[in-house]
Design an enzyme around this catalytic site. Structure first.
Site, PDB file in Angstrom:
ATOM      1  CG  ASP A 153      -2.217   0.872   1.282  1.00  0.00           C
ATOM      2  OD1 ASP A 153      -2.062   1.751   0.057  1.00  0.00           O
ATOM      3  OD2 ASP A 153      -3.165   0.995   1.735  1.00  0.00           O
TER       4      ASP A 153
HETATM    5  C1  NOJ Z   1      -4.152   4.059  -0.445  1.00  0.00           C
HETATM    6  C2  NOJ Z   1      -5.330   2.840   0.291  1.00  0.00           C
HETATM    7  O1  NOJ Z   1      -5.326   2.229   1.253  1.00  0.00           O
HETATM    8  C3  NOJ Z   1      -4.798   2.189  -1.116  1.00  0.00           C
HETATM    9  O2  NOJ Z   1      -6.353   1.241  -0.804  1.00  0.00           O
HETATM   10  C4  NOJ Z   1      -4.934   3.213  -2.885  1.00  0.00           C
HETATM   11  O3  NOJ Z   1      -5.322   1.885  -3.393  1.00  0.00           O
HETATM   12  C5  NOJ Z   1      -3.723   3.564  -2.726  1.00  0.00           C
HETATM   13  N1  NOJ Z   1      -3.340   4.555  -1.298  1.00  0.00           N
HETATM   14  C6  NOJ Z   1      -3.437   5.025  -3.833  1.00  0.00           C
HETATM   15  O4  NOJ Z   1      -3.941   5.412  -3.486  1.00  0.00           O
END
Ligand code: NOJ
Length: 814
Positions: free
Chosen positions: A303
């Protein structure tokens, strides 16, 4: 003394030995025991994560063999610097970017959010949210939605969709991101994952199952940092989701196993810690469970900003660092990256074997070739680059080829489908005195701040007061290109019947007024109250009521209007304290239906669509009735003090309410129709003979032991539409395990559902195939899925508490 983190920042980590990296790594494997010696009296039976090393190599098994060979050929031509680039994100036009290697004809990778739309794009559709899609209980809708989304991602030049979501699963009713996923029931979510992933990938786009695993709350999902110049230091580590082995397998891992089974290209590891070590470097979860036990052949990406080490993460099973830089959320570009140049250093000095880096790239490139993304893949739409606030052009350090057509309209005819999906997802919770469907009313009044047009723009990232809600906030939202509000759709429809429509959209005014003072000349035939509930990434919900004084709005309207019809556009659970009010004749839960919201609800209100949505969760009487609330208000200051013990184990949502005989307002699986349905004649036939408790030990394929996915019983039931309108219903199959199953087994668990459309008077036989996994529990001692000996009770009904037909089977004699 230099901290581990400052060592990493200065790049010195790469020159430490592998052993030192693990020992020094407060975030490495066994890290928890390093800083806080492993003491099961303090930690309980779980709360630590054993190291599982080395990271298993992919072989492309299960159908990717040809693509794997292409990936091998690709990797063999890479320089070490190029290898480092292949596993490290860079600022660029998409939310995540891997640079091109033109000399090999590789155009790079574009990764885009999210689970209901391609977010960083113009001229794209906003589909229904996961919670709405799950409310349809319709496998065709789930697939069709996934396919249509996939087509839009591809047409915009995105190779990888950061969708779908199975974590959060929905352990807590309050978790801020439950709406991005599907349901707290692992079986329903598992089916939804599988259908969505197949849809995305059939469109030629890689799906990403996220957030793996234990991402069940937003509060303290990331560490708290003390930002001091260019060096960031941790004040408190992220929350640790401490989950025991059986709960892990039977609840949280279950839908992710479906994702692997569906050949999902990538997994995104979660922000928080899991049993003591960060999910993105937890070798038990990544190497042990995902790659070994489930046979996952794709790659694990972090993530955004969820990587907390270099070597330890690489060895722990992380294959791609996103977005590449360091920092609490996103990049601190000046600080470099845990991967990038450090990968080159680590290989050069022998800390990391290049074969591990090769495996990371093989995992990344095999699905790329499998989906034919090397052939004529659309270029990234330059408009995405302009809309990308995450890595604006000023932060780019590499060249990106943005010569393709700008602002491509990729929506096709998806609006019609979204309208249909929204209507099918609408759950009719109450319908008395034939309040619905509306029958050419002479006069209606529309109330509530959720009824009208949005007043804060079409890219909503906040809980704005006026305007209807069709999605929540954060990375899982969408950018609307148009929005059909309930009021606009009602007005259009009311014209056909010459209905008088009045409107009051100010909740404060409605809640605090005597409605007759609002100049309503006569009581309308129907009072439609539109209420909303916001939820967003990075924050948990504070309560389970509708927002903006919604309860008071209903009380005020219902005091005056004896045909009050309430519609909620909500992220999920609302406790609906007004549900028993005698003047509240109907309630519809419409969740987040996407861009056609108004048309979808009008189709149901007027009976053009007979409602068939079913609750994907339980509505209890009170917010305090739910167990497993998020862990909040940790007031101590210890670095590791944020701990969340999943002590309720398997007892979340209906499993908990059923185990403790707690009355609820509307149970899991419940939803009314304008017709009535009956079930009869349930039968169960074995599909295999000589069933034994333990599955045959077959070579692992994506999804794990293939024996677990074999159908062992077929259950059939006859379903009839006894009413006088056509419509669909959802027979649901719940399994009660034999007494010999270990303690803690929930009284009933969903193990089958089928949506059936029946004309008035029609009947049909519906079949549910039970797989070995459906009849097994996870045995922590043998580390196997076992079918317990004795009699299973299979109940088929229209909800988890409306069970009509029962059959008993004994697959394995006691
Ligand atoms: C953080 C989020 O938890 C995730 O779901 C997302 O894809 C990424 N940021 C990118 O925006």
């Amino acid at each position: 003394m230099a901290t581990f983190r400052s060592l990493l920042l200065s790049g010195l980590l790469a020159s430490t030995t592998k052993a030192q990296a693990f020992d020094a790594g407060v975030r490495g494997e066994d890290a928890f025991s390093y800083v806080q010696p492993l003491n099961t009296t303090i930690l309980g039976p779980y709360g630590h994560s054993p190291a599982v090393l080395p990271s298993p190599n992919t072989t492309g098994s299960g159908g990717w063999e040809e693509a794997f060979a292409k990936a091998q050929n690709f990797v063999s031509q890479l320089t070490l610097e190029e290898k480092a680039d292949m596993v490290t994100g860079q600022p660029g036009p998409c939310v995540g970017n891997i640079v091109a290697i033109p000399r090999l004809g590789f155009g790079g990778l574009c990764l885009q959010d999210g689970p209901l739309s391609i977010r960083v794009a113009d001229y794209a559709s906003v589909f229904s949210a996961g919670v709405s899609a799950a409310s349809t209980w319709d496998k065709n809708v789930l697939y069709e939605r996934g396919l249509a989304m996939g087509k839009e991602f591809k047409a915009k030049g995105a190779h990888i969709a950061l969708s779908p979501v199975a974590g959060p699963l929905g352990r807590s009713a309050y978790s801020g991101r439950n709406w991005e996923g599907f349901s707290p029931d692992p079986y329903l979510t598992g089916v939804a994952m599988e259908k969505t992933i197949r849809g995305h990938q059939d469109a030629g786009v890689q799906a990403t199952a996220k957030h793996y695993i234990g991402n069940e709350q937003e509060t303290q999902r990331n560490p708290t940092y003390d930002r001091n110049g260019t060096v960031t230091d941790v004040i408190q580590e992220a929350i640790s989701s401490n989950i025991d082995d059986r709960t892990m397998h039977e609840l949280y891992l279950w839908p992710f196993a479906n994702a692997v089974h569906a050949k999902c290209a990538s997994f995104m590891c979660a922000y928080q810690r899991l049993n003591g070590s960060y999910a993105c470097e937890n070798s038990k979860a990544l190497n042990g469970i995902l790659k070994e036990e489930l046979g996952f052949q794709g790659y694990v990406m972090s993530d955004w900003g969820g990587t907390h080490s270099g070597v330890a993460s690489i060895e722990g099973g992380l294959d791609m660092n996103m977005p590449g830089g360091l920092g609490p959320y996103g990049t601190v570009p000046e600080a470099g990256s845990f991967f990038g140049g450090n990968v080159t250093l680590a290989v050069n000095n022998g800390t990391v074997d290049v074969s591990r880096v090769d495996d990371m790239i093989l995992r990344i490139m095999t699905p790329y070739f499998w989906l034919g993304q090397d052939q004529d893949f659309p270029s990234v739409d330059p408009s995405s680059a302009d809309l990308n606030t995450f890595s604006p052009k000023s932060t780019w350090v590499r060249e990106w080829n943005l010569t393709g057509e700008r602002s491509r309209d990729v929506r096709g005819d998806h609006g019609e489908m979204i309208r249909r999906h929204g209507a099918e997802a609408t759950i009719l919770l109450k319908n008395e005195r034939n309040a619905l469907p509306l029958k050419a009313p002479k006069s209606i009044a529309v109330f509530g701040n959720d009824a009208g047009d949005d007043v804060m723009g079409f890219y909503n990232q906040g809980d704005f007061e006026y305007g209807t809600l069709v999605a929540g906030g954060g990375s899982g939202t969408g950018r609307l290109t148009y929005l059909v509000s309930p009021l606009a759709a009602i007005n259009a429809r009311a014209k056909e019947d010459n209905t008088l429509v009045q409107q009051w959209l100010n909740n404060t005014l409605i809640a605090n007024s005597n409605i007759t003072d609002l100049w309503i000349p006569e009581t309308p035939d129907a009072c439609l109250v539109f209420l909303k509930t916001w939820a967003e990434e990075a924050a948990d919900r504070q309560h389970l009521d509708v927002d903006w004084n919604g309860n008071e709005v209903v009380e005020s309207v219902a005091k005056f209007c004896n045909n009050t019809i309430v519609v909620t556009h909500s992220s999920g659970i609302n406790t609906l304290p007004f549900a028993d009010h005698p003047n509240v004749t109907a309630i519809l839960a419409a969740h987040y239906p996407g861009q056609e919201s108004g048309n979808s609800i009008v189709d149901v209100l007027y009976g053009d669509v007979n409602p068939s949505g079913k609750l994907p969760y339980t509505i209890a009487f009170n917010g305090s009735d739910y167990n497993a609330p998020p862990t909040t208000a940790v007031n101590t200051t210890g670095v590791y003090d944020w701990q969340s013990w999943f002590d309720e184990k398997l007892e979340i949502d209906y499993r908990y309410f059923d185990a403790h005989n707690i009355s609820v307002r509307y149970e899991f699986g419940f939803g009314l129709s304008y017709s009535t349905f009956e079930l009869s004649d349930a039968k169960a036939e074995p599909l295999a003979y000589g069933i034994i408790s333990k599955p045959e030990d077959l070579p692992i394929l994506p999804g794990g032991n293939p024996a677990l996915w074999e159908s062992v019983y077929n259950v059939t039931v006859s379903v009839a539409n006894k009413g006088d309108v056509d419509g669909a219903t959802v027979p649901q199959l719940y399994v009660t395990f034999p007494d010999s199953t270990p303690a803690g087994t929930p009284p009933r668990q969903l193990r089958g559902f089928e949506k059936v459309f029946l004309a008035a008077g029609e009947s049909q036989t519906v079949g549910f195939e039970l797989m070995r996994r459906d009849l097994s529990y996870w045995d922590v001692v043998s580390q196997e899925w076992l079918i317990p000996a004795g009699e299973f009770v299979l109940s088929v009904g229209f909800s988890s508490r409306d069970l009509k037909e029962v059959v008993k089977i004994t697959p394995v004699e006691a």
